[in-house]
Design a protein around this motif. Structure first.
Motif, short mmCIF file in Angstrom:
data_model
loop_
_atom_site.label_atom_id
_atom_site.label_comp_id
_atom_site.label_asym_id
_atom_site.label_seq_id
_atom_site.Cartn_x
_atom_site.Cartn_y
_atom_site.Cartn_z
N ALA A 112 0.83 -1.11 0.22
CA ALA A 112 -0.14 0.13 0.03
C ALA A 112 0.73 1.19 -0.13
O ALA A 112 1.92 1.28 0.61
CB ALA A 112 -0.69 0.17 1.31
N ARG A 113 1.16 2.52 -0.94
CA ARG A 113 1.32 3.44 -0.93
C ARG A 113 0.15 4.15 -0.89
O ARG A 113 -0.66 4.36 -1.55
CB ARG A 113 1.99 3.42 -1.79
CG ARG A 113 3.18 2.79 -2.24
CD ARG A 113 4.14 3.06 -3.02
NE ARG A 113 5.17 2.23 -3.27
CZ ARG A 113 5.82 1.96 -4.31
NH1 ARG A 113 6.12 2.94 -5.60
NH2 ARG A 113 7.27 1.32 -4.72
N TYR A 114 0.77 5.85 0.00
CA TYR A 114 -0.33 7.21 -0.27
C TYR A 114 0.82 8.22 -1.77
O TYR A 114 1.19 7.56 -1.28
CB TYR A 114 0.07 7.74 1.05
CG TYR A 114 -0.42 9.11 1.83
CD1 TYR A 114 -1.81 9.10 1.37
CD2 TYR A 114 0.02 10.56 1.31
CE1 TYR A 114 -2.24 10.32 1.68
CE2 TYR A 114 -0.33 11.54 1.34
CZ TYR A 114 -1.92 11.31 1.81
OH TYR A 114 -2.23 12.74 1.79
N PHE A 115 -0.10 9.11 -1.79
CA PHE A 115 -0.38 9.19 -2.51
C PHE A 115 -1.14 10.99 -2.51
O PHE A 115 -2.28 10.73 -2.07
CB PHE A 115 -0.40 9.37 -4.41
CG PHE A 115 0.30 8.06 -4.18
CD1 PHE A 115 1.66 8.10 -5.47
CD2 PHE A 115 -0.10 6.87 -4.41
CE1 PHE A 115 2.63 6.69 -6.04
CE2 PHE A 115 0.40 5.72 -4.72
CZ PHE A 115 1.87 5.81 -5.59
N GLU A 116 0.16 11.83 -2.90
CA GLU A 116 -0.83 12.91 -2.95
C GLU A 116 -2.07 13.50 -4.28
O GLU A 116 -3.08 14.55 -4.47
CB GLU A 116 0.00 14.69 -2.39
CG GLU A 116 -0.38 13.70 -0.83
CD GLU A 116 0.93 15.16 -0.07
OE1 GLU A 116 1.26 16.12 -1.69
OE2 GLU A 116 1.42 15.35 0.52
N ASP A 117 -1.51 13.38 -5.36
CA ASP A 117 -1.79 13.45 -6.46
C ASP A 117 -2.45 11.86 -7.07
O ASP A 117 -1.67 11.01 -7.14
CB ASP A 117 -1.27 13.66 -7.70
CG ASP A 117 -0.89 15.16 -6.55
OD1 ASP A 117 -1.68 15.61 -6.66
OD2 ASP A 117 0.62 15.91 -6.53
N LYS A 118 -3.55 11.81 -7.94
CA LYS A 118 -4.26 10.75 -8.77
C LYS A 118 -3.21 10.32 -9.84
O LYS A 118 -2.59 8.43 -9.82
CB LYS A 118 -5.71 11.08 -9.42
CG LYS A 118 -6.22 9.62 -9.60
CD LYS A 118 -7.71 9.83 -9.58
CE LYS A 118 -8.53 9.04 -8.85
NZ LYS A 118 -10.07 9.59 -9.87
N ALA A 119 -2.50 10.69 -10.62
CA ALA A 119 -1.91 10.35 -12.18
C ALA A 119 -1.03 9.46 -11.12
O ALA A 119 -0.05 8.87 -11.70
CB ALA A 119 -0.92 11.80 -12.32
N PRO A 120 0.31 9.90 -10.17
CA PRO A 120 1.33 9.04 -9.76
C PRO A 120 0.49 8.24 -9.35
O PRO A 120 1.19 6.75 -9.03
CB PRO A 120 2.12 9.52 -9.03
CG PRO A 120 1.43 11.52 -9.07
CD PRO A 120 0.53 10.95 -9.62
N ALA A 121 0.13 7.91 -8.56
CA ALA A 121 -0.90 6.78 -7.79
C ALA A 121 -1.51 6.00 -9.99
O ALA A 121 -0.79 4.64 -9.27
CB ALA A 121 -1.53 6.97 -7.01
N LEU A 122 -1.89 5.82 -9.94
CA LEU A 122 -2.65 5.57 -11.46
C LEU A 122 -1.04 4.69 -12.24
O LEU A 122 -1.81 4.07 -12.60
CB LEU A 122 -3.08 6.05 -12.42
CG LEU A 122 -4.37 6.17 -12.14
CD1 LEU A 122 -5.60 7.66 -12.51
CD2 LEU A 122 -5.44 5.18 -12.19
N ALA A 123 -0.34 5.62 -12.30
CA ALA A 123 0.95 5.12 -13.29
C ALA A 123 1.58 3.40 -11.80
O ALA A 123 2.51 3.52 -12.91
CB ALA A 123 2.08 5.94 -12.75
N TRP A 124 1.64 4.22 -10.31
CA TRP A 124 2.40 3.06 -9.97
C TRP A 124 1.54 1.42 -10.19
O TRP A 124 1.79 0.96 -10.05
CB TRP A 124 2.28 3.62 -8.53
CG TRP A 124 3.09 2.51 -7.43
CD1 TRP A 124 4.09 2.02 -7.61
CD2 TRP A 124 2.14 2.00 -6.52
NE1 TRP A 124 4.41 1.10 -6.17
CE2 TRP A 124 3.07 0.96 -5.95
CE3 TRP A 124 0.83 1.97 -6.06
CZ2 TRP A 124 2.69 -0.48 -4.89
CZ3 TRP A 124 1.05 0.95 -4.95
CH2 TRP A 124 1.24 0.01 -5.13
N LEU A 125 0.05 1.96 -10.03
CA LEU A 125 -0.72 0.73 -10.20
C LEU A 125 -0.48 -0.26 -11.52
O LEU A 125 -0.38 -1.88 -11.51
CB LEU A 125 -2.31 0.74 -9.99
CG LEU A 125 -2.57 1.35 -8.50
CD1 LEU A 125 -4.13 2.43 -8.94
CD2 LEU A 125 -2.75 0.28 -8.07
#
Length: 129
Positions: A112-125
């Motif tokens: 599990a990782r925490y992100f402040e923005d959606k774009a890097p979260a999607l890139a990581w997924l």
């Protein structure tokens, strides 16, 4: 008149016979009824998969927390399907949400990782190991 707003949206995308992307957006406090909707949808999506991998995008920017019964539901979901969770990307804007992401790793088989923005979260997924 109350200013309390509650909302919970779910999107489930099944890719092939092994990966499920569960995208959620929560506003207000998560409630027991939210889990009564979520759990059957998730179990239907992974039904028939031999070794499902569940990736999650959780938008928590408008989340205020969990009701007690909903927190219990969340724990039960983690116990039942925790090993099937591959990556959980939590998008938030509060310090307690970042802590929740760290604690969440204890209850799942993946990361599990925490992100402040959606774009890097999607890139990581979308990264493949």
């Amino acid at each position: 008149m109350s200013d309390y707003h509650h909302g919970f949206s779910i999107s489930i995308e099944r890719t092939g016979n092994q990966r499920v992307l569960l995208a959620m957006h929560a506003r207000g406090k998560l409630e027991h009824a939210d889990y009564e909707t979520l759990v059957p949808m998730l179990e239907s999506a992974i039904g028939g998969m031999e070794h499902p991998k569940i990736d999650v995008l959780m938008d928590m920017r408008e989340l205020e927390g969990w009701e007690i019964r909903a927190a219990w539901d969340d724990l039960k979901l983690g116990v039942k399907h925790g090993r099937q969770f591959n990556k959980v990307a939590m998008v938030g804007n509060k310090a307690w949400q970042e802590t929740a992401a760290k604690i969440g790793t204890w209850f799942i088989g993946g990361e599990a990782r925490y992100f402040e923005d959606k774009a890097p979260a999607l890139a990581w997924l979308d990264e493949t190991p």
